[in-house]
Each structure stands twice: as structure tokens, then as C-alpha cells.
Design an enzyme around this catalytic site. Sequence first.
Site, mmCIF file in Angstrom:
data_model
loop_
_atom_site.group_PDB
_atom_site.id
_atom_site.type_symbol
_atom_site.label_atom_id
_atom_site.label_comp_id
_atom_site.label_asym_id
_atom_site.label_seq_id
_atom_site.Cartn_x
_atom_site.Cartn_y
_atom_site.Cartn_z
ATOM 1 N N TYR A 1 63.438 22.968 90.571
ATOM 2 C CA TYR A 1 64.614 23.707 91.048
ATOM 3 C C TYR A 1 65.846 22.813 90.903
ATOM 4 C CZ TYR A 1 62.087 27.507 93.434
ATOM 5 O OH TYR A 1 61.339 28.618 93.730
ATOM 6 N N ASP B 1 64.774 33.749 96.799
ATOM 7 C CA ASP B 1 65.501 34.495 97.835
ATOM 8 C C ASP B 1 66.640 35.323 97.256
ATOM 9 O OD1 ASP B 1 64.017 33.288 99.792
ATOM 10 O OD2 ASP B 1 65.534 31.761 100.257
#
Lengths: 245, 245
Positions: free
Chosen positions: A110, A52
Site C-alpha cells: 500500500y 474502504d
Amino acid sequence: MNYRMVIQYDGTRYRGWQRQGNRADTVQGRIERALSKRCGHEVEIDGAGRTDAGVHAMAQVANVHLSEVRDVERMRQELNEYLPRDIRILKIEEAGERFHSRLHATGKIYEYHLLKKDNYCVFTRQYCWQMEDTLDVAQMREAAKILIGRHDFRGFCTKASKKKSTVRRLDAINLIESETEITLRFEGSGFLYNMVRILTGTLVEVGLHKRSVESVAEVLQSGERARAGETAPAQGLFLVRVKYD
Amino acid sequence: MNYRMVIQYDGTRYRGWQRQGNRADTVQGRIERALSKRCGHEVEIDGAGRTDAGVHAMAQVANVHLSEVRDVERMRQELNEYLPRDIRILKIEEAGERFHSRLHATGKIYEYHLLKKDNYCVFTRQYCWQMEDTLDVAQMREAAKILIGRHDFRGFCTKASKKKSTVRRLDAINLIESETEITLRFEGSGFLYNMVRILTGTLVEVGLHKRSVESVAEVLQSGERARAGETAPAQGLFLVRVKYD
């Protein structure tokens, strides 16, 4: 020839990874422009993770089809000279002709960086989420356990598709505590849109005693996004590694 | 009342610490503006170290004379809300009426961050100097030894004054090596204009075998700036601590 690239970027000033029609400044767009300039024709690349706006990458993976390159290391250096200093190609190497960075990825890691209360630091301000209160890490670890395994993560996703599966396998959530930070490390088969940020926002609410450990199981069971926590800010999130068999 | 402040800043976008007449954007100027706004009249502060444009501070110290403040912690928070996010006041506390942050400092610690060859990292790019070749750390340590002690550092200084003493006491230069970085940690009584950056530039030339260990002694003996190495870039330098008795 198919080439595999490993890419690092500071996502602060980009509208995310993915190229957009509206000329928004994206990481993919920047790299495609550099490649196109060097090759003299339009080049498209495929990235493993569509991070994002504002999200960073330690090692994003992308692949690109090009006519044979004689000196790959030289091409890497030339591309880096052309790219802005917040995007860096760390590696380029030949890959099998059928290799696809996203479709062949078997897992991703992540990390989300939380900065403990009263530890604001001007040097990491763009790379973490500043906590206003102390977190109960033991409770967060209890809640994280519930999330491990193969589940329908529909409730931890923005704009869940009705057609595509929202089942994913979450292999681990490790909470690593230092003097000033708490890092949440997520390993899994793949992640839905905003999933890591919503998982983080929910675990932070557990850590702040704003919600119970059990409420996390309820989000999984109900599949209702409204029952989960807030989406954590983009700037604390890093795509750390993409795994292949 | 005299107050002692500890201040952290990312120097990237400032013209250094010291207020300038020409409205240049400086850290001192920003803090004075915040204090003046809060107090309703012009306030001046004194900083311990006049860091150059682009140099950072983990913990700069300054003092300020104000009429008595009831809630110092609240004032700190209000100032931080008004200050940009790359400047943070970490602490404010009462100091003796005669305390002066610069005149009473008995020592300072600076760190210079060198990034080893092929370890470029987008996340630290504004906080280190990227090396293009491997450094011979053993040779750098030999050269550092020569610099320790009380010397006239005129040769390691930009625009040395003819009237003021250029003698300083250098207590330690520690070279701390990690997988990706070499940090040079300088401790001393005080430092001349650009002294840490010229010492660093000279030691890097030793590490690259561009000059001999002995040449460092020659700079000290001759006092000639032209014989020393280049001034290392500002962005790798941090004022880490100011010491008081």
C-alpha cells in the site's frame, strides 16, 4: 474456468470495494454488474483487498469463475466499455481452478501520499493528505523501524476481532520524499481493518512532534487503539500491488 | 493598488476562464465573486490567458485593482477558503500600477499531455488525451521544426479574425517522452484561439502517419484551417506559465 483480473480504480466516489446489501455504489458491485450483463446470468467475484470508501487501487486483484471465454482480451475491452471511466480492468488471464485472490495472496503493498505544507495542488487534491506543517521525516523513519516485523497490531486497527488473530508481519515501511510529497510505502503479509491509515496517522503525529517515537512502541505493547494516532483520510491511500508465490 | 495573482485550476467542470454574461460557471467568475464578497463591492480581474472550457492552468496570472490590502497573505487564505477546491490562488503580490496581466505578457508556455496506447490510467484520465495507436515521435519532431519561428498561424486557429493579425512567434515545441506519456511543450509570444489544440491535433496525425510532415508546411502556406488536423480535446491542455520581462 477461473480467471484472474487486475483492476485499477479511483475510489473517490465509491463506498469502497466490497458489495453491500443496501445497494451502495461499490467497485465490486460495478464489476459484478458488468460481468453479469455480459454473461447473461449473475456473476460474483472475489477481491484480494477490501479497500474502504474513498481508497484507490493501482492494481487490485480479483478472481471469477466463468464458463470458458474464447477471447479474453475482447471480453476485457467490452467490460471496460460498460464500466465507468474511474474503474478499469487492466488484465484478465486464466488462473488455476483453485486460485483465490484473497486467500492465496502472500503479501500486499500500500502507498499513502502526504502532500507537504504549502504544496496544495488542484490536480492531486483527491489523491493525497495535505499537511498543515512541516514533517520531521527522520523521526518518522525511527518510529517506522519499531513497527517492522511480526507483531500483534491490535492497537492499529478499528474494531479488532476478539476471535481472529491480529498478528501480522510488516516487512517494510519506506518513506520516499520528493520536493512536494512524502510517500509512505507499506509492505506486509496482510493488513487489518484501517491498519495502514492508523499507522499513517500515528507516523504523521510523530513527524509533527505531537507524539514521541517511543509512544509507537507503547501502542504495540498495550494493544490499545486509543493510544494510536488518528485514522488518516481515505483519499491518500492506494492499494499498489498484491503478491502471490 | 494593483495586485498580481497566480492561479491554479482544474478546468474540468468550468466553461473556461472568461466570465460570461449568461451566468455560465467560469474560473474568472468564481474568483471575482470571491473577491467581491471579501471586498464588499464588485471587483473585476484581468487574466493573461483566456483558457477554453475544460482547459487547466498550473499558473494563470491575473491582476486586480483594490484599495490597499494590509495583509496580502491573509487575503489569499481567505479567498482560498471561499473558492472551490479545484481553484487555488497560489500567490498574491503588489504590482506596478500600470501592470496588465495580458497586455504585458511577453510569452506563454502550454503543455499538452498525450497518453500512450494501452496506458490508460484512471488517475490521469481527466488530464490527458488517450492515444489509440503508437505515435511516431521522430516524425512529430520533424513536423514541429517546421512550425518554429514567426509565422502567420491563421490555418491553426478557429474563427481567425480578418482584422487582427494572426502572426505569432513560436519559440519551441519540445516533445518529452516518458514510459507512459508524450508531453508537447509549446513556448511562444502568444497563441491564437484553439491554436495549441489544433497544432497538437495536427502533430498527432503526423505521428499516426495519417498525414505527411510536408502537409504541415502546406497549412502554414495556405492559411486554410480545413487543411490542418482536428482540434485536440481540451482536457489534455495546461497553461503552464506566463512570462513577463
